[in-house]
Enzyme design. Structure first.
Site, PDB file in Angstrom:
ATOM      1  N   GLU A  38      98.044  33.914  29.182  1.00 20.84           N
ATOM      2  CA  GLU A  38      98.982  34.302  28.138  1.00 20.84           C
ATOM      3  C   GLU A  38      99.936  35.418  28.599  1.00 20.84           C
ATOM      4  O   GLU A  38      99.486  36.445  29.126  1.00 20.84           O
ATOM      5  CB  GLU A  38      98.211  34.731  26.881  1.00 20.84           C
ATOM      6  CG  GLU A  38      99.090  35.162  25.725  1.00 20.84           C
ATOM      7  CD  GLU A  38     100.059  34.088  25.248  1.00 20.84           C
ATOM      8  OE1 GLU A  38      99.655  32.907  25.135  1.00 20.84           O
ATOM      9  OE2 GLU A  38     101.233  34.414  25.002  1.00 20.84           O
ATOM     10  N   THR A  82     104.375  29.640  23.414  1.00 16.74           N
ATOM     11  CA  THR A  82     103.168  28.963  23.927  1.00 16.74           C
ATOM     12  C   THR A  82     103.258  27.446  23.745  1.00 16.74           C
ATOM     13  O   THR A  82     102.916  26.681  24.654  1.00 16.74           O
ATOM     14  CB  THR A  82     101.903  29.477  23.207  1.00 16.74           C
ATOM     15  OG1 THR A  82     101.642  30.822  23.617  1.00 16.74           O
ATOM     16  CG2 THR A  82     100.689  28.633  23.563  1.00 16.74           C
ATOM     17  N   HIS A 198      98.558  39.273  24.908  1.00 19.11           N
ATOM     18  CA  HIS A 198      99.664  38.885  24.032  1.00 19.11           C
ATOM     19  C   HIS A 198     100.217  40.129  23.367  1.00 19.11           C
ATOM     20  O   HIS A 198      99.460  41.017  22.986  1.00 19.11           O
ATOM     21  CB  HIS A 198      99.150  37.889  22.980  1.00 19.11           C
ATOM     22  CG  HIS A 198     100.235  37.205  22.199  1.00 19.11           C
ATOM     23  ND1 HIS A 198     101.064  37.874  21.331  1.00 19.11           N
ATOM     24  CD2 HIS A 198     100.626  35.909  22.167  1.00 19.11           C
ATOM     25  CE1 HIS A 198     101.921  37.022  20.800  1.00 19.11           C
ATOM     26  NE2 HIS A 198     101.677  35.822  21.288  1.00 19.11           N
ATOM     27  N   ASP A 257     102.412  31.491  30.699  1.00 23.51           N
ATOM     28  CA  ASP A 257     103.172  30.600  29.803  1.00 23.51           C
ATOM     29  C   ASP A 257     104.604  31.054  29.546  1.00 23.51           C
ATOM     30  O   ASP A 257     105.492  30.228  29.367  1.00 23.51           O
ATOM     31  CB  ASP A 257     102.434  30.337  28.483  1.00 23.51           C
ATOM     32  CG  ASP A 257     102.232  31.575  27.615  1.00 23.51           C
ATOM     33  OD1 ASP A 257     102.231  32.706  28.141  1.00 23.51           O
ATOM     34  OD2 ASP A 257     102.046  31.394  26.389  1.00 23.51           O
ATOM     35  N   HIS A 258     104.842  32.375  29.522  1.00 24.46           N
ATOM     36  CA  HIS A 258     106.192  32.890  29.280  1.00 24.46           C
ATOM     37  C   HIS A 258     106.193  34.398  29.507  1.00 24.46           C
ATOM     38  O   HIS A 258     105.146  34.982  29.783  1.00 24.46           O
ATOM     39  CB  HIS A 258     106.678  32.558  27.859  1.00 24.46           C
ATOM     40  CG  HIS A 258     105.683  32.918  26.786  1.00 24.46           C
ATOM     41  ND1 HIS A 258     105.393  34.200  26.430  1.00 24.46           N
ATOM     42  CD2 HIS A 258     104.867  32.126  26.026  1.00 24.46           C
ATOM     43  CE1 HIS A 258     104.476  34.214  25.484  1.00 24.46           C
ATOM     44  NE2 HIS A 258     104.119  32.956  25.224  1.00 24.46           N
TER      45      HIS A 258
HETATM   46  C1  GP9 Z   1      98.406  31.457  19.449  1.00 27.86           C
HETATM   47  C2  GP9 Z   1      98.718  31.785  20.850  1.00 27.86           C
HETATM   48  C3  GP9 Z   1     100.007  32.584  20.966  1.00 27.86           C
HETATM   49  O1  GP9 Z   1      97.446  30.482  19.257  1.00 27.86           O
HETATM   50  O2  GP9 Z   1      98.680  30.657  21.627  1.00 27.86           O
HETATM   51  O3  GP9 Z   1     101.172  31.879  20.851  1.00 27.86           O
HETATM   52  P1  GP9 Z   1     102.601  32.522  21.243  1.00 27.86           P
HETATM   53  O4  GP9 Z   1     102.888  33.634  20.261  1.00 27.86           O
HETATM   54  O5  GP9 Z   1     102.482  33.070  22.624  1.00 27.86           O
HETATM   55  O6  GP9 Z   1     103.601  31.431  21.174  1.00 27.86           O
HETATM   56 MN    MN Z   2     102.113  32.453  24.576  1.00 31.44          MN
END
Ligand code: GP9
Ligand code: MN
Length: 428
Positions: A38, A82, A198, A257-258
């Site tokens: 993440e 995500t 996150h 992911d980003h």
């Molecule tokens: C939530 C997690 C975060 O289930 O995958 O999503 P994001 O905010 O990174 O799009």
């Molecule tokens: Mn994410």
């Protein structure tokens, strides 16, 4: 309608690049772990804070000879964050210009996604995520993508301080997931979505093993702590892989992911990077995220090709020895030697080894200096790149908005019926 599909297929065929034959099938029949890191950005790799590596386990993996590492790999997400990453990774289709396709089209569209493909090649497929199953409409989308199992929040332990931010803490999550993984028939394809790193990068004291950075920007300074925690969780997971012997017959795929730190924090990022300034060009390059493929016996090394999330599925399929010749996929094998290295961003900007486009500004990717757009030849090249990117994005959008894969008979692939799947904890 169906004629739209013909325009898409024409483009796909014209731009098809065969996978690197030296890597075709080297991972055939292996278990596959896809580990979603993440918000982890590439600059964390080998980054040191107060003389300490922030992500020692990832760094070790990154430099191992049996890891294929990429240092010019970009995230390409839009608003779906995500969800866009998951969509690109498992379908080689772009996220939509607005919203998240997993939410707007995940339940209803026909897909030819990685889990369904692998399932039809004898794999058991499972997704793991320590949050509620409905987040990003995963509980419905994973059915249309063909996931046999979806282990979400209720499958894992719960307790005081077990959760932070977006769900179960990574260490507990990965440890708990392991006991389900041990029961999966092999070969399996398992996707594990971590969440602790996150925004806003919160972590309880007991789990903090590195100090916050000192930029003074509160939403930035916790990043190294949660990144370290994610790295430790991964280290524990890798120890488990070794202990079970799963490391011997599995391929590990890891990706950020980003971005974790947005362009609203330029002064803080400049400080983190030890730079005086952090320009729009720097910010475009700052969108690099880790991408690594690790497997016993794999011929690894650090690969400098420019690519992104859209290219993951073609790369994996080639390693697994599954042809993507007729697939509707917008990416290309990252290991192919003659691939187009134009990395499209969702807003139409792009990075290539030569040029970087940010809005109406163009930079030399090597030097970061503004490009002389009065040169007719350069101007034509840039226009052609801009056009190529706009075309691929709009064709990908047509596939999703027109639900075009419902018209497409892919040889050797049986269309997925969502009603064949049911997860214990799920809306429908
Ligand atoms: C939530 C997690 C975060 O289930 O995958 O999503 P994001 O905010 O990174 O799009
Ligand atoms: Mn994410």
């Amino acid at each position: 309608d169906a004629s739209d599909l013909q325009s898409v297929l024409k483009y796909i065929n014209a731009n098809y690049v065969p996978g690197n034959p030296q890597y075709t099938g080297v991972a055939k029949g292996k278990n596959v772990f896809v580990i979603h890191l993440e918000s982890l950005q590439q600059f964390m790799i080998d980054y040191k804070w107060q003389g300490q590596e922030v992500t020692p386990n990832l760094n070790k993996l990154y430099h191992e000879t049996n890891t294929l590492s990429f240092d010019n790999f970009f995230h390409q997400v839009g608003q779906g964050k995500t969800a866009d990453a998951e969509l690109m990774l498992e379908n080689s289709l772009f996220g939509l210009p607005e919203g998240a396709a997993m939410v707007t089209a995940g339940s209803t569209n026909t897909w030819q996604a990685a889990p369904a493909m692998l399932d039809q090649h004898g794999y058991t497929t499972a997704a793991f995520h320590g949050d509620v199953p409905s987040f990003w409409n995963r509980d419905n989308t994973y059915k249309t993508w063909g996931y046999d199992y979806y282990f979400s929040k209720a499958y894992f332990q719960s307790g005081k301080n077990f959760d932070v931010g977006y769900g179960l803490k990574d260490k507990i999550f990965l440890k708990d997931s392991a006991k389900y993984i041990e029961q999966l028939p092999q070969p399996f394809y398992a996707k594990l979505i971590t969440v602790t790193n996150h925004y806003p990068y919160l972590l309880d004291k007991a789990n903090q093993t590195i100090e916050k950075t000192d930029t003074g920007d509160k939403t930035v300074d916790g990043y190294v702590q949660t990144a370290r925690y994610l790295d430790e969780a991964l280290g524990e997971f890798m120890n488990w892989l070794k202990a079970t012997g799963l490391d011997k017959n599995s391929m590990l795929v890891l990706y950020g992911d980003h971005y974790g730190i947005s362009s609203n924090h330029k002064p803080a990022v400049a400080k983190l990077l030890g730079q005086k300034k952090f320009t729009d060009f720097d910010n475009a390059q700052f969108q690099k995220v880790p991408f690594m493929i690790h497997m016993d016996g794999l011929k690894g090394g650090i690969n400098h090709t420019y690519g992104g999330e859209i290219d993951v599925l073609p790369t994996l399929l080639n390693l697994l020895g599954i042809s993507n010749k007729n697939d509707v996929q917008f990416g290309t094998d990252l290991l192919a030697t003659d691939r187009n290295q134009t990395v499209a961003f969702r807003n139409g900007d792009y990075v290539t080894p030569e040029y970087t486009k940010v809005g109406s500004a163009y930079y030399d990717t090597k030097t970061g200096k503004a490009v002389d757009t009065s040169d007719e030849k350069v101007k034509a090249t840039l226009a052609q790149l801009t056009n190529h990117v706009a075309t691929e994005l709009s064709l990908s959008d047509r596939v999703i908005n027109g639900d075009l894969l419902r018209f497409y008979d892919l040889k050797g692939f049986t269309k997925v019926k969502a009603s064949d799947y049911s997860y214990k904890y799920s809306k429908a």
